[in-house]
Every structure is written in C-alpha cells, then in structure tokens.
Design an enzyme around this catalytic site. Structure first.
Site: not given
Length: 461
Positions: A25-27
């Site tokens: 996942h990213c932000a």
C-alpha cells in the site's frame, strides 16, 4: 468503519486470496498485483464501506481508501492473505518490496514496462533536480532585481549549488540505472564519472566557442567530449555495463569475483562508452531534442494544444513515466517546455473532478471527488482520473479540453521549467514565468470545470 470486516469482504471480491499475487500500500491506496483481473468485481468493491474508488493502472489493481484508513485496512487484509505487512502473497517465492514491483511490471505490456523502468530510474533523482531548479529560479530573481551582482560571492556560490546536479547528472543516472538494470550501483556511478571526467571537455563549453581535442586510438579518432547533463548516452552505457557485469560474474570463480568482475566491467564498459555507445547515444539524444524543438518551434501554441489535450490519454497507458528522460534531455539543451504542458493537463483533471463534486448526487463519488481533485492540483492524477472522471467519461473529456487550452496558453507565453517531476501547484517553484503559469493553471481548471457542467452526463440512480 469495521476494518476487519472490510478486509474480509474485499478478498473474495478480488477473486480470492489465490488471485492476489502481491499486495502492498501507499499513502492512500492498496496496491495489488492480480493474477486474473477478470475475476475482480470492481462494482461491488466500490460499494464497500470506506472504499472511494478502484482502478487498474501500471500493472496494479488499486483500491482507494484515503490517508490513514488504508493503513488500518491493510493490516487485517494482509492477515486474510496469510502474509505479514510489507510481504507478498504465497504466490510469490520471495517477500521483498522489489518482488511486488517486479510482479507489477510483469503484468504490463512491453511499452508500459519500458516506461516504468525509466520511471524507476528517474523518480529517485527528481529531488536533486528539483532542488537545482528552485535554486535557478531564486538566482533568476536575484539577478532580475539586482539583489546581488553575478560577481558577488553569494551569487557565485549559489550558482555552483544550482548547477551541480546537472553537471553530475550522468553519475546520478548511472547509480540509479544500474540498480534498476540489475548491476552494481556503484559501478554505474563510476561509469557516469568516466563520462564526465575533467579530461573531457564539458559540452556546455561548446557554446563558448571551445572545441574538443581528439586522439587516435586503434585507428579511430576519439573526440574528448564529455557527457555532462546528458541522459540517453549514460542510460545505454549502464544498460550495457549491467549485461557485461553479469556475463563476467557468470564465468568468474567466486574466490576472485570481487577482484576480477569490477575490474573487467569498468575497463570494458569504459572503452565501449567512449568509443561506441556514448557517441551513438549523443546522436540519439540530439535527434530527440531536435525533433521536439522543431515541433515546438513550428507552432508552440499548436504543440501546447495537442500535447495538453492528449497527455491524460497517455497517462491511461502508463507510458507517461518515460517522459522524465526526455525532459531531462531538454534541460541539457535549454529549458523544459514540456512539463508546464503536462501540468495543465493534470490540473484540468482536478478541475473536472471538482465540478463532479458539485454536480453528482452519488455520496461515495462526492467523498472521493474533493481529495482526488486536490491530489490532481498537487500533480497526482490517477485517483481523480480513474476514481471520478473516467467513471462518468464526459468529465474526462472536459478535462482534455481544459488541458488543451491551458497547454496552448503556457506555450504561447513561453513558460518553461527548471526541473522535472513537479506538476500542479508545486511546479510554480520551478517555473520560469510564475505569473503566466498561474494564469494557465486557472485557464485549465476553469475550462475543465465549466466544460464538465456543459457536457453533463446521465447519472445512474
């Protein structure tokens, strides 16, 4: 919101945990590599609590949850897949972040894979180029308003700071490219150093009337001209270096590998760089910039209109990642006139997304539209393109119109950038003409906003 419940409901809608090759996942988004995307039920996923949109891009299926929420969903989601945070699923042999990227690349077509490779090389370098670009802008202001004279110590020092990244650009690219191509990063930096060695004439000196010396080597006339600020020559050379390094290591006994492999790699690649690939890469790089300059010079407004109106279509394919290399090459020959055009296309998507927020009656779309539009104004367009505008299609078309008109304006006004990578509001820091950049920004956003209302769409009940 029950994060455990959402995670459990999400897995079967993705086609089951065996269909998830890799997860991270990213932000704001879950980033998933899916084995068979035809098994994914996107419409049901978008109905899950907390989901603000879902789309497929760059070899990954991405589910938007938003900042903060995505972290809380990922923990139980990873447990459902039977992996630890930061690992890949059981379908992958290894569990590193590099494996997720590699799995994502394997899901792309060859052109998108090539573009992603260039992106992986240049994205880590962007902060250095941005810092230099901002410093150039500061120097321009200091010079315009005569705060310091060009002969003053502070001006000379700042000028050194601003040009350093471009002088050693081949070293930075060499380090980053070697890592991406599977070679030793430090050997890549050494190759970049060879191509910018002080014994070679800095090509910027050609503008001052200097001419490079030549020497004869095995019957060939070798021009002692450096590659400071160039991109394509060092990319091609480091790619060859990585192949040479792997080939040498394959036939070298482990006991002497540390001594033999770097030694042979540097010598062979050095000769290849200065005798063959470097000159060839220079021709290719000059050809690219010449072609773009010809199009831009023939009709800069037309170029802005066409490029600004089609850039978002290119974003859909993921090929836009490759433009960093072209922009870096343009910086070496003058100014980056492409980045302001891309920026107009990006912020226009934000303007269309903002219009969708005011027009739609869909609660989930409203929840996504504002943060997605804000993200576009800061230069990140995937959430608003895939999560909002493409959903209704006509807002996406309206954004193309806004990008075209904004691109037309900034090119007509001669707006350029002193760096690469920054679009949207942050690009103002590296724009050569901030006022006209802001006006172009307003034209792109305003046109896309109004066009979205005029085109309208039939919203499903």
């Amino acid at each position: 919101m029950d994060y455990n419940k959402v995670a459990k409901e999400l897995v079967p809608l993705l086609g089951g945990k065996e269909n998830v090759v890799s997860a991270t996942h990213c932000a704001t988004r879950l980033r998933l590599v899916i084995d068979d995307e035809s098994k994914v039920d996107s419409s049901e996923i978008e109905e899950l609590d907390g989901v603000k949109g879902a789309f497929s891009s760059s070899g990954q299926y991405q589910v938007i949850f938003g900042t903060g929420t995505v972290n809380k969903v990922y923990q139980p989601f990873a447990q459902e897949l039977g992996i630890e945070a930061g690992e890949t699923s059981s379908n992958q042999q290894s569990s590193s972040g590099a494996d997720h990227k590699e799995a994502a690349k394997q899901n792309m077509n060859p052109l998108a894979r090539f573009a992603k490779t260039l992106s992986n090389i240049f994205v880590p370098i962007i902060p250095a180029i941005v810092a230099s670009g901002v410093l150039m802008g500061v120097l321009g202001l200091l010079n315009t308003y005569e705060v310091f004279t060009p002969e003053s110590a502070i001006y000379v020092l700042l000028n050194m700071f601003s040009s350093a990244a471009f002088i050693i650009l081949p070293i930075l690219i060499g380090f980053s490219a070697a890592r991406e191509f599977g070679g030793n990063s430090y050997l890549g930096a050494v190759i970049g150093g060879i191509m910018t060695h002080p014994e070679l004439l800095n090509p910027w000196g050609l503008q001052g009337g200097a001419s490079p010396e030549t020497m004869e080597f095995i019957g060939m006339n070798v021009e002692l001209l450096g590659y400071q600020g160039t991109v394509i020559p060092v990319l091609l050379t480091v790619y060859a270096m990585s192949k040479i390094e792997r080939g040498v290591r394959k036939i070298t006994p482990s006991a002497i590998d540390l001594l033999v492999t770097p030694f042979v790699t540097v010598i062979v690649t050095g000769f290849v760089a200065l005798l063959v690939i470097g000159p060839l890469g220079r021709v290719v790089g000059n050809g690219v910039t010449f072609a773009l300059d010809a199009v831009y010079g023939f009709g800069s407004g037309l170029a802005g209109l066409v490029f600004g109106g089609t850039y978002s279509l290119i974003v859909l394919t993921g090929v836009h990642h490759s433009f960093h290399a072209i922009e870096a090459e343009l910086l070496n020959s003058g100014g980056n006139y492409l980045l302001p055009i891309w920026s107009m296309a990006n912020v226009a998507q934000g303007g269309a997304g903002l219009a969708v927020f005011f027009k739609t009656k869909n609660k989930k779309t409203k929840e996504l539209a504002i943060p997605a539009a804000t993200s576009a104004f800061l230069g990140i367009t995937e959430p608003v393109i895939f999560g909002v505008n493409m959903k209704y299609r006509r807002p996406f078309i309206a954004a193309l119109i806004g990008g075209a008109l904004g691109g037309f304006y900034v090119t007509m006004m001669g707006v350029e950038a002193n760096g690469i990578g920054l679009t949207g509001a942050p690009m103002a820091a590296i724009a050569t003409d901030v006022l006209n950049y802001v006006i172009g920004f307003a034209i792109a956003v305003g046109t896309a906003f109004i066009a979205t209302f005029l085109l309208g769409w039939k919203e499903e009940k």
